[in-house]
Design a protein around this motif. Structure first.
Motif, PDB file in Angstrom:
ATOM      1  N   ALA A 103       0.864   0.739   6.052  1.00  0.00           N
ATOM      2  CA  ALA A 103      -0.582   0.721   6.247  1.00  0.00           C
ATOM      3  C   ALA A 103      -0.957   1.459   7.523  1.00  0.00           C
ATOM      4  CB  ALA A 103      -1.077  -0.721   6.297  1.00  0.00           C
ATOM      5  N   LEU A 104      -0.184   1.209   8.581  1.00  0.00           N
ATOM      6  CA  LEU A 104      -0.492   1.861   9.844  1.00  0.00           C
ATOM      7  C   LEU A 104      -0.319   3.365   9.759  1.00  0.00           C
ATOM      8  CD1 LEU A 104      -1.132   1.765  12.848  1.00  0.00           C
ATOM      9  CD2 LEU A 104       1.311   1.545  13.279  1.00  0.00           C
ATOM     10  N   MET A 105       0.793   3.808   9.142  1.00  0.00           N
ATOM     11  CA  MET A 105       1.039   5.246   9.053  1.00  0.00           C
ATOM     12  C   MET A 105      -0.080   5.942   8.264  1.00  0.00           C
ATOM     13  SD  MET A 105       3.605   6.020  10.819  1.00  0.00           S
ATOM     14  CE  MET A 105       2.970   4.750  11.913  1.00  0.00           C
ATOM     15  N   ALA A 106      -0.536   5.297   7.208  1.00  0.00           N
ATOM     16  CA  ALA A 106      -1.622   5.879   6.428  1.00  0.00           C
ATOM     17  C   ALA A 106      -2.869   6.034   7.289  1.00  0.00           C
ATOM     18  CB  ALA A 106      -1.918   5.007   5.214  1.00  0.00           C
ATOM     19  N   LEU A 107      -3.139   4.992   8.086  1.00  0.00           N
ATOM     20  CA  LEU A 107      -4.322   5.041   8.941  1.00  0.00           C
ATOM     21  C   LEU A 107      -4.192   6.114  10.005  1.00  0.00           C
ATOM     22  CD1 LEU A 107      -4.908   1.206   9.376  1.00  0.00           C
ATOM     23  CD2 LEU A 107      -6.222   2.789   7.961  1.00  0.00           C
TER      24      LEU A 107
ATOM     25  N   LEU B 201      -5.801  10.837  12.671  1.00  0.00           N
ATOM     26  CA  LEU B 201      -5.450  12.007  13.459  1.00  0.00           C
ATOM     27  C   LEU B 201      -5.687  13.291  12.692  1.00  0.00           C
ATOM     28  CD1 LEU B 201      -2.169  10.671  15.080  1.00  0.00           C
ATOM     29  CD2 LEU B 201      -4.443  10.794  16.106  1.00  0.00           C
ATOM     30  N   GLY B 202      -5.747  13.197  11.333  1.00  0.00           N
ATOM     31  CA  GLY B 202      -5.945  14.398  10.517  1.00  0.00           C
ATOM     32  C   GLY B 202      -7.395  14.823  10.423  1.00  0.00           C
ATOM     33  N   GLY B 203      -8.272  14.149  11.087  1.00  0.00           N
ATOM     34  CA  GLY B 203      -9.661  14.604  11.083  1.00  0.00           C
ATOM     35  C   GLY B 203     -10.514  13.958  10.034  1.00  0.00           C
ATOM     36  N   PHE B 204     -10.409  12.622   9.900  1.00  0.00           N
ATOM     37  CA  PHE B 204     -11.239  11.939   8.922  1.00  0.00           C
ATOM     38  C   PHE B 204     -12.723  12.117   9.233  1.00  0.00           C
ATOM     39  CE2 PHE B 204     -13.449   8.097   7.422  1.00  0.00           C
ATOM     40  CZ  PHE B 204     -13.248   8.280   6.072  1.00  0.00           C
ATOM     41  N   GLY B 205     -13.012  12.424  10.482  1.00  0.00           N
ATOM     42  CA  GLY B 205     -14.407  12.603  10.855  1.00  0.00           C
ATOM     43  C   GLY B 205     -15.093  13.743  10.136  1.00  0.00           C
TER      44      GLY B 205
ATOM     45  N   TYR C 138     -12.436   2.880   0.865  1.00  0.00           N
ATOM     46  CA  TYR C 138     -12.357   3.746  -0.297  1.00  0.00           C
ATOM     47  C   TYR C 138     -12.148   5.197   0.132  1.00  0.00           C
ATOM     48  CZ  TYR C 138     -13.833   6.350  -4.449  1.00  0.00           C
ATOM     49  OH  TYR C 138     -13.898   7.229  -5.496  1.00  0.00           O
ATOM     50  N   ALA C 139     -12.918   5.651   1.129  1.00  0.00           N
ATOM     51  CA  ALA C 139     -12.814   7.044   1.571  1.00  0.00           C
ATOM     52  C   ALA C 139     -11.438   7.332   2.146  1.00  0.00           C
ATOM     53  CB  ALA C 139     -13.892   7.348   2.609  1.00  0.00           C
TER      54      ALA C 139
ATOM     55  N   GLN D 159      -8.797   9.959   0.486  1.00  0.00           N
ATOM     56  CA  GLN D 159      -8.334  11.121   1.248  1.00  0.00           C
ATOM     57  C   GLN D 159      -6.814  11.088   1.426  1.00  0.00           C
ATOM     58  OE1 GLN D 159      -9.567  11.803   5.470  1.00  0.00           O
ATOM     59  NE2 GLN D 159     -10.622  13.555   4.554  1.00  0.00           N
ATOM     60  N   GLN D 160      -6.262   9.887   1.569  1.00  0.00           N
ATOM     61  CA  GLN D 160      -4.806   9.757   1.696  1.00  0.00           C
ATOM     62  C   GLN D 160      -4.111  10.281   0.437  1.00  0.00           C
ATOM     63  OE1 GLN D 160      -3.500   5.736   2.296  1.00  0.00           O
ATOM     64  NE2 GLN D 160      -1.349   6.232   1.924  1.00  0.00           N
ATOM     65  N   GLU D 161      -4.615   9.965  -0.738  1.00  0.00           N
ATOM     66  CA  GLU D 161      -4.019  10.425  -1.986  1.00  0.00           C
ATOM     67  C   GLU D 161      -4.117  11.942  -2.113  1.00  0.00           C
ATOM     68  OE1 GLU D 161      -2.326   8.861  -4.305  1.00  0.00           O
ATOM     69  OE2 GLU D 161      -2.450   6.972  -3.216  1.00  0.00           O
ATOM     70  N   ILE D 162      -5.260  12.493  -1.733  1.00  0.00           N
ATOM     71  CA  ILE D 162      -5.431  13.947  -1.807  1.00  0.00           C
ATOM     72  C   ILE D 162      -4.433  14.638  -0.896  1.00  0.00           C
ATOM     73  CG2 ILE D 162      -7.007  15.845  -1.242  1.00  0.00           C
ATOM     74  CD1 ILE D 162      -9.315  14.054  -2.166  1.00  0.00           C
ATOM     75  N   ARG D 163      -4.273  14.112   0.319  1.00  0.00           N
ATOM     76  CA  ARG D 163      -3.349  14.753   1.257  1.00  0.00           C
ATOM     77  C   ARG D 163      -1.903  14.581   0.836  1.00  0.00           C
ATOM     78  NH1 ARG D 163      -6.094  13.694   7.214  1.00  0.00           N
ATOM     79  NH2 ARG D 163      -7.893  15.053   6.856  1.00  0.00           N
ATOM     80  N   ALA D 164      -1.596  13.484   0.187  1.00  0.00           N
ATOM     81  CA  ALA D 164      -0.228  13.289  -0.307  1.00  0.00           C
ATOM     82  C   ALA D 164       0.111  14.336  -1.357  1.00  0.00           C
ATOM     83  CB  ALA D 164      -0.069  11.885  -0.884  1.00  0.00           C
TER      84      ALA D 164
END
Length: 614
Positions: A15-19, A24-28, A52-53, A57-62
């Motif tokens: 969970a932490l790594m996903a966050l 850090l990848g620019g969720f903003g 949800y967002a 986004q995690q799935e897309i980046r994976a």
């Protein structure tokens, strides 16, 4: 799964790594403004917009990490990625709701231990870093309370899942049945009967017989769907008569390729390198005194001959060993000699004499090569002019009259591979060609150009009898041969069922010993092993095989053994079946929990989240 248990620490780290990745990848980059906070509820659990967002986004980046390519959100929606993420979140929130209803949770002390144990929150001294913890969560856009609540909920879901799946196992009978099916063995005798085994030659077919066979088996004589295409084609070879290569260019090219035409004497060499001079000396002594071989020395080092093969080398490639290696005869082993990797033994496998190709001998090849190159450039120079002619209304027939383009036609199918259809660019263009497409210039792999026009599209259809007559006659003859051979073989079944029956019937028996369903027997029909396992012990079958038949007798049935290999297969199947059953039970349970939690999803809120994705 059921037998693997559940780890709070692994879940927390995940969970932490996903966050962290998202933060850090620019969720903003996804700007969710206004009063939008939730996309819906499941029981008394809310699904936050950020949750949800982030997961979407995690799935897309994976997927982007797997493919190495950018995944636009529109494409992700086509793949159903947004729906899959939403369904997973709804399921998890339903389980969270169920865990709360059942009073399942972890205490503060356990929660603290889990967070402190996460390596990402530890400083260089290995202890929990309070500032690092705060900074990591701040970068991910989560508060400490949100993160700690997610850890509690994750742990509670794990406890609930483990309670549901604990002790789930499939009865051994199921795995045993599968193992018996896979590992059971058959021994059999078989023989092939061909046209030569017929008692009398077949009469020739009459025209009426062929037409009757054609009418009854029209599906066997179908032409594939095709496109009738007219094309104009200009290849570099078509302009060779316009190309001249000056003598000075030929000589310059010859000089540029001097390494091809002037090659020094070379050797095919293998080199076995040793760690030090003493080891190399011992190996050389073993060759001379003990009678060992170069191959044995290579094998002792745990190498293969391919590992020590240098290929063909010049004297300059061998540094200090060059003189000795080039003084040796083919088959000699020399050394130890110095090499860039240490002392080594060298074996000379062949002597390649020096080669010199004079300019006069190379001239024709050089002229052809340079002429093709010039012709290719000439084709490229004319491509735009010809394309402009097409745009101005010229037809392919006009091009064939006014230029050196060759006019041709082809009934193109997916299997066409001759002539211009040998080019991948033509096949790709033909596959997408439609009646609404205007001819335009495309390039072929060898520098040629072409344009095409669709004249007619033909669906799959029966080939006319006259065109298919030879194929019809061959098929009719094979059918007659099989019918006659089958009749003969069936008359011998009683004899074949007896010991020595194949020999008594004048057949050459072939044996299959201890074969399983997955075995392959050369020279038999595709479904041969299925037929073997359908027979009872001692049974005889006659199987058609193209223009021949195969007679088969099942001699013995051997059940799956009890050896280590079979037991290992049994263990693997049991584990897989247990996991499949456990997953199935949990899916049923979680689906029931979801229905009971009555999810309420705000589609407008989801759409608002999607708008912020690029």
């Amino acid at each position: 799964m059921a037998k693997k248990g559940f780890s709070f620490s692994k879940t927390a780290v995940w969970a932490l790594m996903a966050l962290l990745i998202l933060g850090l990848g620019g969720f903003g980059a996804i700007n969710l403004s206004g009063n939008l906070r939730s996309i819906g509820t499941v029981g008394d659990k809310s699904i936050s917009v950020d949750q949800y967002a982030r997961q979407l986004q995690q799935e897309i980046r994976a997927i982007e990490a797997q493919t190495g390519e950018s995944l636009p959100f529109a494409r992700a929606q086509e793949m159903g990625l947004d729906r899959a993420v939403l369904q997973r979140i709804v399921r998890n929130r339903a389980l969270d709701h169920e865990a709360d209803e059942m009073g399942i949770s972890i205490g503060d002390a356990t929660l603290r231990d889990e967070i402190v144990a996460i390596s990402a929150f530890q400083g260089i001294d290995g202890n929990f870093d309070r500032e690092g913890y705060r900074f990591a969560l701040q970068q991910s856009g989560m508060s400490e309370a949100e993160f700690e609540r997610s850890i509690r909920e994750e742990a509670a879901r794990g406890l609930l899942q483990r309670a549901i799946l604990g002790g789930v196992s499939m009865p051994d009978t199921y795995a045993r049945t599968l193992v018996d099916y896979v590992a059971e063995e058959r021994s059999f005798t078989w023989a092939r009967l061909s046209e030569d085994d017929l008692d009398a030659p077949l009469p020739a077919a009459t025209e009426d017989e062929l037409r009757a066979y054609y009418d009854a088996n029209t599906d066997d004589f179908m032409l594939p769907a095709s496109k009738s295409i007219t094309y104009a084609w200009l290849a570099p070879e078509d302009l060779l008569d316009e190309v001249e290569v000056p003598e000075e260019e030929l000589r310059a090219e010859y000089d540029a390729r001097s390494n091809e035409y002037d090659q020094p004497e070379r050797r095919l060499v293998e080199r076995l390198v040793f760690a030090d001079q003493e080891a190399a000396d011992r190996a050389a002594a073993a060759l001379e005194v003990d009678g060992t071989t170069f191959e044995a020395l290579v094998e002792e080092r745990g190498l293969a001959l391919a590992d020590v093969d240098l290929g063909d080398v010049a004297k300059s490639d061998l540094d200090g060993a060059g003189d000795a290696v080039f003084a040796a005869e083919s088959g000699d082993i020399v050394g130890p000699l110095p090499s860039s990797l240490g002392p080594a033994l060298f074996r000379v496998n062949a002597i390649l004499p020096a080669q010199h190709v004079p300019f006069e001998e190379a001239r024709d090849v050089l002229e052809e090569t340079l002429a093709i190159s010039r012709a290719t450039r000439a084709v490229e120079a004319r491509a735009q002019e010809i394309d402009d002619q097409l745009a101005g209304g010229a037809t392919l027939e006009d091009l064939a009259q006014e230029t050196k383009m060759r006019l041709g036609t082809i009934d193109w199918t997916q299997d066409s591979s001759e002539g211009i259809a040998a080019y991948g660019a033509f096949r790709e263009a033909a596959a997408g060609l439609s009646a609404n497409d205007f001819p335009q210039i495309d390039q072929l792999e060898d520098g040629g150009i072409f344009a095409m026009r669709l004249d007619e599209t033909k669906d799959a259809r029966a080939e006319p009898f006259e065109a298919a007559r030879d194929a019809v006659e061959a098929a009719w003859r094979n059918a007659q041969i099989v019918e006659a051979l089958t009749e003969k073989a069936e008359s011998l079944t009683e004899t074949l069922a007896e010991e020595g029956g194949f020999e008594a019937a004048g057949l050459t028996p072939q044996l299959g010993e201890g074969l399983t369903r997955s075995s392959y027997v050369d020279g038999t029909p595709d479904d041969f092993m299925d037929q073997v396992f359908d027979l009872d012990e001692g049974g005889v079958a006659v199987l058609p095989a193209g223009d021949s038949v195969v007679v088969l007798r099942l001699d013995a049935v051997a059940p799956a053994g009890e050896d280590d290999q079979t037991q290992a297969l049994m263990d693997r199947l049991s584990q897989q079946l247990d996991q499949a059953l456990a997953q199935g039970l949990f899916d049923i349970y979680s689906n029931a929990v979801m229905r009971g939690a009555d999810p309420q999803i705000d589609q407008r809120a989801i759409n608002a989240v999607h708008v912020n994705f690029p």
